[in-house]
Design a protein around this motif. Sequence first.
Motif, PDB file in Angstrom:
ATOM      1  N   UNK A  33       0.842  -1.197   0.000  1.00  0.00           N
ATOM      2  CA  UNK A  33       0.000   0.000   0.000  1.00  0.00           C
ATOM      3  C   UNK A  33       0.878   1.248   0.000  1.00  0.00           C
ATOM      4  N   UNK A  34       1.932   1.215   0.796  1.00  0.00           N
ATOM      5  CA  UNK A  34       2.836   2.357   0.867  1.00  0.00           C
ATOM      6  C   UNK A  34       3.544   2.579  -0.469  1.00  0.00           C
ATOM      7  N   UNK A  35       4.059   1.508  -1.070  1.00  0.00           N
ATOM      8  CA  UNK A  35       4.795   1.652  -2.325  1.00  0.00           C
ATOM      9  C   UNK A  35       3.900   2.161  -3.450  1.00  0.00           C
ATOM     10  N   UNK A  36       2.686   1.641  -3.532  1.00  0.00           N
ATOM     11  CA  UNK A  36       1.787   2.080  -4.590  1.00  0.00           C
ATOM     12  C   UNK A  36       1.333   3.525  -4.382  1.00  0.00           C
ATOM     13  N   UNK A  37       1.175   3.935  -3.117  1.00  0.00           N
ATOM     14  CA  UNK A  37       0.800   5.332  -2.862  1.00  0.00           C
ATOM     15  C   UNK A  37       1.981   6.260  -3.143  1.00  0.00           C
ATOM     16  N   UNK A  38       3.199   5.792  -2.894  1.00  0.00           N
ATOM     17  CA  UNK A  38       4.392   6.582  -3.247  1.00  0.00           C
ATOM     18  C   UNK A  38       4.484   6.772  -4.756  1.00  0.00           C
ATOM     19  N   UNK A  39       4.173   5.726  -5.505  1.00  0.00           N
ATOM     20  CA  UNK A  39       4.214   5.810  -6.973  1.00  0.00           C
ATOM     21  C   UNK A  39       3.214   6.859  -7.481  1.00  0.00           C
ATOM     22  N   UNK A  40       1.995   6.823  -6.947  1.00  0.00           N
ATOM     23  CA  UNK A  40       0.977   7.800  -7.372  1.00  0.00           C
ATOM     24  C   UNK A  40       1.376   9.210  -6.937  1.00  0.00           C
ATOM     25  N   UNK A  41       1.950   9.322  -5.747  1.00  0.00           N
ATOM     26  CA  UNK A  41       2.401  10.636  -5.264  1.00  0.00           C
ATOM     27  C   UNK A  41       3.444  11.232  -6.199  1.00  0.00           C
ATOM     28  N   UNK A  42       4.345  10.396  -6.692  1.00  0.00           N
ATOM     29  CA  UNK A  42       5.400  10.891  -7.588  1.00  0.00           C
ATOM     30  C   UNK A  42       4.813  11.394  -8.904  1.00  0.00           C
ATOM     31  N   UNK A  43       3.744  10.765  -9.364  1.00  0.00           N
ATOM     32  CA  UNK A  43       3.086  11.186 -10.607  1.00  0.00           C
ATOM     33  C   UNK A  43       2.306  12.486 -10.383  1.00  0.00           C
ATOM     34  N   UNK A  58     -13.665  12.119  -6.079  1.00  0.00           N
ATOM     35  CA  UNK A  58     -15.071  11.791  -6.333  1.00  0.00           C
ATOM     36  C   UNK A  58     -15.100  10.357  -6.833  1.00  0.00           C
ATOM     37  N   UNK A  59     -14.957   9.399  -5.900  1.00  0.00           N
ATOM     38  CA  UNK A  59     -14.767   7.999  -6.272  1.00  0.00           C
ATOM     39  C   UNK A  59     -15.578   7.066  -5.377  1.00  0.00           C
ATOM     40  N   UNK A  60     -15.895   5.897  -5.922  1.00  0.00           N
ATOM     41  CA  UNK A  60     -16.506   4.838  -5.137  1.00  0.00           C
ATOM     42  C   UNK A  60     -15.417   4.114  -4.355  1.00  0.00           C
ATOM     43  N   UNK A  61     -15.817   3.362  -3.342  1.00  0.00           N
ATOM     44  CA  UNK A  61     -14.863   2.588  -2.555  1.00  0.00           C
ATOM     45  C   UNK A  61     -14.069   1.650  -3.449  1.00  0.00           C
ATOM     46  N   UNK A  62     -12.746   1.696  -3.344  1.00  0.00           N
ATOM     47  CA  UNK A  62     -11.893   0.835  -4.149  1.00  0.00           C
ATOM     48  C   UNK A  62     -10.483   0.865  -3.583  1.00  0.00           C
ATOM     49  N   UNK A  63      -9.671  -0.114  -3.994  1.00  0.00           N
ATOM     50  CA  UNK A  63      -8.255  -0.122  -3.628  1.00  0.00           C
ATOM     51  C   UNK A  63      -7.590   1.147  -4.149  1.00  0.00           C
ATOM     52  N   UNK A  64      -7.956   1.541  -5.368  1.00  0.00           N
ATOM     53  CA  UNK A  64      -7.340   2.709  -6.009  1.00  0.00           C
ATOM     54  C   UNK A  64      -7.624   3.981  -5.221  1.00  0.00           C
ATOM     55  N   UNK A  65      -8.855   4.088  -4.693  1.00  0.00           N
ATOM     56  CA  UNK A  65      -9.188   5.264  -3.905  1.00  0.00           C
ATOM     57  C   UNK A  65      -8.337   5.319  -2.636  1.00  0.00           C
ATOM     58  N   UNK A  66      -8.183   4.185  -1.966  1.00  0.00           N
ATOM     59  CA  UNK A  66      -7.362   4.134  -0.754  1.00  0.00           C
ATOM     60  C   UNK A  66      -5.918   4.521  -1.059  1.00  0.00           C
ATOM     61  N   UNK A  67      -5.388   4.017  -2.161  1.00  0.00           N
ATOM     62  CA  UNK A  67      -4.013   4.341  -2.565  1.00  0.00           C
ATOM     63  C   UNK A  67      -3.874   5.839  -2.807  1.00  0.00           C
ATOM     64  N   UNK A  68      -4.858   6.420  -3.506  1.00  0.00           N
ATOM     65  CA  UNK A  68      -4.828   7.854  -3.800  1.00  0.00           C
ATOM     66  C   UNK A  68      -4.838   8.687  -2.522  1.00  0.00           C
ATOM     67  N   UNK A  69      -5.675   8.312  -1.560  1.00  0.00           N
ATOM     68  CA  UNK A  69      -5.787   9.089  -0.324  1.00  0.00           C
ATOM     69  C   UNK A  69      -4.451   9.177   0.405  1.00  0.00           C
ATOM     70  N   UNK A  70      -3.716   8.083   0.436  1.00  0.00           N
ATOM     71  CA  UNK A  70      -2.418   8.108   1.117  1.00  0.00           C
ATOM     72  C   UNK A  70      -1.339   8.757   0.256  1.00  0.00           C
ATOM     73  N   UNK A  71      -1.495   8.697  -1.069  1.00  0.00           N
ATOM     74  CA  UNK A  71      -0.559   9.394  -1.956  1.00  0.00           C
ATOM     75  C   UNK A  71      -0.622  10.896  -1.706  1.00  0.00           C
ATOM     76  N   UNK A  72      -1.823  11.415  -1.523  1.00  0.00           N
ATOM     77  CA  UNK A  72      -1.990  12.854  -1.276  1.00  0.00           C
ATOM     78  C   UNK A  72      -1.358  13.264   0.053  1.00  0.00           C
ATOM     79  N   UNK A  73      -1.423  12.367   1.043  1.00  0.00           N
ATOM     80  CA  UNK A  73      -0.777  12.658   2.334  1.00  0.00           C
ATOM     81  C   UNK A  73       0.747  12.672   2.182  1.00  0.00           C
ATOM     82  N   UNK A  74       1.277  11.813   1.340  1.00  0.00           N
ATOM     83  CA  UNK A  74       2.730  11.779   1.117  1.00  0.00           C
ATOM     84  C   UNK A  74       3.234  13.116   0.563  1.00  0.00           C
ATOM     85  N   UNK A  75       2.382  13.796  -0.193  1.00  0.00           N
ATOM     86  CA  UNK A  75       2.760  15.103  -0.764  1.00  0.00           C
ATOM     87  C   UNK A  75       2.458  16.236   0.208  1.00  0.00           C
ATOM     88  N   UNK A  76       1.435  16.030   1.068  1.00  0.00           N
ATOM     89  CA  UNK A  76       0.987  17.101   1.959  1.00  0.00           C
ATOM     90  C   UNK A  76      -0.150  17.901   1.359  1.00  0.00           C
TER      91      UNK A  76
END
Length: 500
Positions: A33-43, A58-76
Amino acid sequence: MNLVPNFLLKRASLTPNRIAIEMDQQKLTFAQLNQRSLDIASKLYANGVRAGDAISVFMKNSMEMAILLFALKHIGAITVLHNLRLTPNELAFQLKNSRSKLLVTDAEKVNPLLKVLVEEEGGIISMDALSQWEAGPFPLVEEFQLDLVDTIMYTSGTTGHPKGVKQTYGNHFWSASGSALNLGLYEKDAWLATVPLFHISGLSILMRGVIYGMRVVLHEKFDAEKVNEDIMSKGVTIVSVVSTMLQQLLDELGEKTYPGTFRCMLAGGGPIPLPVLKECEKKGIPVFQTYGMTETCSQIVTLSPEAALLKIGSAGKALFSCQVKIVDENKEVPAGQAGEIVVKGPNVTPGYFHNEEATTRAIKDGWLHTGDIGYLDEDGFLYVLDRRNDLIISGGENVYPAEIEAVLLEHPSIGDAGVAPMEDDRWGQVPVAFVVLKNLDVSEDEIVDFASQRLARYKVPKKILKVTELPRNAANKLVRRRLMEYMPKPGSTRSHDHED
């Protein structure tokens, strides 16, 4: 400056191989989860997203949504979460109010939503397309400042326009801590999230999972059969529900019972009916009733199962780090006397996004004035008498009459409007509208169609009743509690004439 380690970075270093999220046949460990959120954060960073930017989801519950939420935290970046049931007009208001730089959504929603952003500066992209962006290095946020805003959720205001509730990193951390001190925490705990992640009830589960190192079983939406199946087969120990969901789970369960490993049905959205509580007791299902709101980052008062049948109708006592009192005219009242519920604690919002006026009205001397009416009994148990004064709770969704009234008054044939709750077997409550027409007549279907284009489906009145006048007090304020007196008697077709 109070700092804590980045939640997911810390968790991935502590228990990298534990399962973080499970959805259908997919599983992600905390390290994954951390690695995939880091990848999205870098993009995201490579394409212009920076710390402090408001990014809408604006998303339904999904793995992708969870990854995105933590990616945004990695950036601040600040994550703005939007209810999927919003109409384009409602979404457009929230995007403009939050000054979102980008809207991320599910692939199938991109084209229908494009028109919402025609006059906005921000862009729109699907999570699938975002994952194809070029990546690049970015300054990783390794520590969270507890008083910085992490997420924004919009809640309908009693004066019409929704307000963006600020939730800080500290709010989320203390919400998780208060819940753990109340419910306990066990090595094999698994929390099933079938409520939307865009609601605080859903998001708080995801946050707790990372802070606790606990597995989260994620569902796209509520399905009683699937929830019961996962409780039976996937080692789920905790589920968050509202009353209507709990009733459906019991109906689907039939004569079966849950395994002994299941330890908590966390129930919010209003008191659980006595017959349902008794059925749960009979089946050995521990129900923890709660009181909370978006502004308190989930629960702030909870009733334990051992008190459920002794304190029927109570929401319980304030969590360990929280306080609750009842005031009237800003003065605390004695036990048994009704007044406004005010709360305090490190999980309580610092205020509303870009709305200092609403913040000043709601928070005084550190206490959040909820607008809800209730009382504390002699043992300190909270009883909620009226949810946010005129709030309608329909299927667990908050529906504010003032927001619906404001839309109805936009109709050229409507001169006055009032909205009140009507009991409903399926949803608990549904909104009913009482309208005073101008000179031109208009059909009920036309009014419903007008409202449907401007409001989420659950907010659209289920009945439109034409009256000659609405009940108002000497200050000309609408007295909503009297509206249901205007419901025609069975067999009557006349509009109610107000004679006061």
